[in-house]
Design a protein around this motif. Structure first.
Motif: not given
Length: 356
Positions: A222-232, A253-254, A192-193
């Motif tokens: 991108x991990x799960x929260x990294x993906x949301x930060x990339x998009x949003x 983080x999530x 992750x990270x």
């Protein structure tokens, strides 16, 4: 040297050249074949809509609703045209119907007429009368410019690489993270990270002055929260915090996102135990962040986040997130179907939801 030896050498060289040429040809053809097999990843617009300009007729009406507190714009026939939630910048606007699919990992297809966009300010009661909103709405309602959904699908398996004017690849097939030397399939196979700046491969300075450096081993990941930060954040421009505890904006983080004051809590977090699974998820709206408790090792921390998309063709509530099982963003079935309804792996792990 005899004439026979000269002839043999010439013949040998000709054979080598021919083999090399044949190899190159086969390589090119194999690449073409692989490209032809690549899954369809772009959104399909079923009903074209010209960019920009409001499509409302002037006979619409506004309605205030509760749980959560929100303002709804209805057409003259009563149909919901747009929804705006108090304390949230996310707006859900009705528009052209689109179909999102990921044929490499699932048969699910999400056909939706919802377009999810960010407003410049959080919504509040009466904001429809304010000039900033009137200007924003006129520009965005009826627009076919990319929204949060189309951005999210620019990172699934097979998505083509896109670069900005400076040559930085800002979208394209994303990984979850590098292989974990101590992991195995189904057990922390990938690290992750990996945050959005790792995917981009550039240093990033946050609003609090903190600069984070990209790690080369996490490039395009991108991990799960990294993906949301990339998009949003990086793409849609929602403010980003440098960590869970430093700066303001969407945390790292999530768990940090779920417990932050960002946006509006649509399904409040009551706890992380199995008994804390929400009794109803009907309040969810396309674009909502959904949070999960998947790993007992993280104790009281939530450990996964995704984005709710709406219903698929079979009526199931579908979400997208970045996962190690498929090595990147997916609405797929590997490691558990991407459904929030029923009693599947992710459905039973859902604990809360937030509207940014």
């Amino acid at each position: 040297m005899t004439a026979k030896k000269k002839t043999n050498r010439v013949l040998h060289a000709a054979i080598v050249v021919a083999l090399l040429g044949s190899s190159a040809y086969l390589t090119v053809e194999l690449r073409k074949d692989e490209e032809a097999k690549a899954p369809a990843i772009q959104t399909v617009t079923d009903t074209p809509v010209s960019a920009g300009g409001s499509k409302v007729s002037g006979k619409e009406s506004w309605e205030r609703l509760k749980n959560p507190d929100r303002s709804v714009l209805r057409g003259d026939d009563g149909q919901v045209l747009a929804t705006f939630t108090d304390k949230a910048r996310t707006a859900t606007l009705k528009g052209a119907s689109r179909t999102f699919a990921e044929s490499a990992n699932t048969t699910s297809r999400v056909k939706t007429d919802d377009w999810v966009r960010l407003m410049p300010e959080p919504w509040r009661k009466g904001a429809e009368k304010e000039q900033w909103f009137k200007d924003w709405f006129k520009e965005n309602y009826g627009s076919d410019e990319e929204d949060v959904f189309s951005m999210a699908f620019e990172y699934i398996q097979g998505a083509p690489l896109k670069k900005d004017d400076e040559g930085t690849p800002y979208s394209g097939d994303a990984n979850f993270g590098p292989l974990n030397p101590d992991g195995s399939a189904g057990n922390d196979l990938r690290e992750e990270l990996s945050d959005f700046y790792d995917y981009l491969g550039i240093p990033y300075t946050f609003r609090d002055g903190t600069t984070q450096q990209a790690e080369s081993k996490r490039a395009r990941s991108v991990d799960c929260s990294g993906y949301m930060r990339l998009v949003w954040g990086y793409r849609a421009r929602y403010p980003l915090a440098s960590s869970d505890t430093t700066g303001d904006g969407l945390p790292r983080s999530a768990n940090g996102m779920a417990r932050s004051k960002a946006g509006a809590d649509i399904i409040p977090l009551n706890g992380v135990a199995a008994a804390d699974r929400p009794k109803s998820i009907d309040v969810l709206q396309p674009g909502d962040l959904v949070f999960f408790k998947l790993d007992a090792r993280t104790k009281d921390r939530l450990d996964h986040v995704g984005m709710y998309l709406g219903h698929d063709g079979d009526g199931h509530k579908i979400f997208i997130s970045s996962r190690e099982e498929v090595n990147g963003p997916t609405i797929g079935d590997t490691g558990g179907t991407s459904r929030l309804d029923g009693n599947g792996h992710y459905a039973t792990a859902l604990r809360s939801a937030k509207r940014l």
